[in-house]
Design a protein around this motif. Sequence first.
Motif, PDB file in Angstrom:
ATOM      1  N   LYS A  88      25.161 -23.315  -2.284  1.00  0.00           N
ATOM      2  CA  LYS A  88      25.070 -24.846  -2.337  1.00  0.00           C
ATOM      3  C   LYS A  88      26.409 -25.379  -2.098  1.00  0.00           C
ATOM      4  O   LYS A  88      26.698 -26.600  -1.410  1.00  0.00           O
ATOM      5  N   ASP A 117      14.504 -22.779  -5.074  1.00  0.00           N
ATOM      6  CA  ASP A 117      15.529 -22.170  -5.688  1.00  0.00           C
ATOM      7  C   ASP A 117      15.256 -20.759  -6.435  1.00  0.00           C
ATOM      8  O   ASP A 117      16.195 -19.908  -6.618  1.00  0.00           O
ATOM      9  N   SER A 139      22.213 -35.566  -1.727  1.00  0.00           N
ATOM     10  CA  SER A 139      23.549 -36.030  -1.628  1.00  0.00           C
ATOM     11  C   SER A 139      23.731 -37.374  -0.842  1.00  0.00           C
ATOM     12  O   SER A 139      23.173 -37.456   0.023  1.00  0.00           O
ATOM     13  N   THR A 198      19.232 -27.657   3.104  1.00  0.00           N
ATOM     14  CA  THR A 198      19.511 -26.980   1.723  1.00  0.00           C
ATOM     15  C   THR A 198      18.848 -27.582   0.623  1.00  0.00           C
ATOM     16  O   THR A 198      18.562 -26.996  -0.494  1.00  0.00           O
ATOM     17  N   ARG A 201      16.049 -24.586  -0.310  1.00  0.00           N
ATOM     18  CA  ARG A 201      15.364 -25.869  -0.004  1.00  0.00           C
ATOM     19  C   ARG A 201      14.088 -25.495  -0.500  1.00  0.00           C
ATOM     20  O   ARG A 201      13.403 -26.470  -1.255  1.00  0.00           O
ATOM     21  N   LEU A 254      19.380 -30.514  -1.048  1.00  0.00           N
ATOM     22  CA  LEU A 254      20.353 -31.277  -1.885  1.00  0.00           C
ATOM     23  C   LEU A 254      20.332 -32.655  -1.787  1.00  0.00           C
ATOM     24  O   LEU A 254      20.492 -32.853  -0.702  1.00  0.00           O
ATOM     25  N   LEU A 302      21.668 -35.761  -9.057  1.00  0.00           N
ATOM     26  CA  LEU A 302      22.843 -35.209  -7.874  1.00  0.00           C
ATOM     27  C   LEU A 302      23.148 -36.474  -6.963  1.00  0.00           C
ATOM     28  O   LEU A 302      24.255 -36.667  -6.611  1.00  0.00           O
ATOM     29  N   ASN A 359      21.196 -32.292   2.878  1.00  0.00           N
ATOM     30  CA  ASN A 359      19.653 -32.587   2.572  1.00  0.00           C
ATOM     31  C   ASN A 359      18.406 -32.339   2.998  1.00  0.00           C
ATOM     32  O   ASN A 359      17.546 -31.858   2.288  1.00  0.00           O
ATOM     33  N   LYS A 411      20.534 -31.899 -10.306  1.00  0.00           N
ATOM     34  CA  LYS A 411      19.328 -31.734  -9.403  1.00  0.00           C
ATOM     35  C   LYS A 411      18.890 -33.023  -9.058  1.00  0.00           C
ATOM     36  O   LYS A 411      19.083 -34.060 -10.005  1.00  0.00           O
ATOM     37  N   LEU A 431      27.339 -30.007  -8.299  1.00  0.00           N
ATOM     38  CA  LEU A 431      25.876 -29.180  -7.844  1.00  0.00           C
ATOM     39  C   LEU A 431      25.231 -28.706  -8.740  1.00  0.00           C
ATOM     40  O   LEU A 431      24.148 -27.840  -8.417  1.00  0.00           O
TER      41      LEU A 431
END
Length: 362
Positions: free
Chosen positions: A224, A210, A66, A62, A207, A64, A140, A59, A136, A133
């Motif tokens: 990812k 992208d 999650s 990267t 991050r 993401l 996600l 998180n 977004k 993945l």
Amino acid sequence: MIKIEKKENNLLKNAVLILIFATIIVLLDLDIIGDNYVRRVLNLAAIYAIVSVSMNLVNGFTGLFSLGQAGFMAIGAYTVAVFTVPVEARKAIFYIVPQSPLVANIELPFFVALILGGLLAALVAILIGMPVLRLKSDYLAIATLGFSEIIRIVFTNTKTITNGALGIKSIPQMPTMWVFFGAMIISVILIVLLINSSYGRAFKAIREDDIAAEAMGINLFKHKVLSFAIGAFFAGIGGGLLASLLGTVDPKQFYFTMTYNFLLIIVLGGMGSISGTVIASFVVTVGLEVLRFFDDSLVLFGYEVPIFRAGFRMVIFSILLMILVLFFRNGLMGQKELSWKMVGDFFKGKKSLKKNRKGGAA
């Protein structure tokens, strides 16, 4: 020559810091400081640090969003539970539905089962990450949260392997703090090395932007999935350690709300700060235990204070978190890491403040 000397000084300072930290653990382990309850809380904080740092990798570094850590922890915890419980004790646990012959006679050493749990969690993360993945932001988060619940429901219904809703008991417990703190130190060091490598720089580039990262030749999908799988591996390690600490596992321990605890820790510590996450893990875990007296009834001068009741500590804890967020909007550390220079600057700032006050008084 000057650069070499600076590197040697930094290594010496870090070695001293590690030595101090190791001394504290030894003292705790020798019963000089703390009792079993204190040790249990500190071990839990160390486990939370492992899982939170792994979540911060995904998180914070990267970028993401999650929310699947609870599911990956469940994989690690059940792997340790299934393969470390003594074979002779399993009949008493699987008394309703017999354990599957595929795993009934397999007993592994704790560390082998722990690594296996992490690898299985990483494998599941790869399988989940390949389709998920591509999403977004909030989409996600919802997808990973859903898969986390799917994993928990699967464990609830595979009674011949996981004993269903009854869970698994008699899991061998680790008698020493070195296992938990050692695992935490190794996990943090490995993640720090990863972040400072070319892969870590690629994670940070994804991050930040992208599209720009892809234009520079970074394979977005590959990195990812790699970040997601590594985060799941360490979450599985944390789950296995949790099973050893508690001595029992059941599906109710891994509700999706568990992930929110780790999200709270990484936001409080700082998204993109490893040291901040570790500090926040201990602050949150220990803080919740320190505030436990608010859950007990309080009588003053023969009058019972009505607000002191079960659950009141969470109200106090929430208020304290709100105050912290107001004063530290980017978390305790932001995206910075704790260093000797930061500590030195902090004390220098205090000294200069005192001098200014004295000068103003004069």
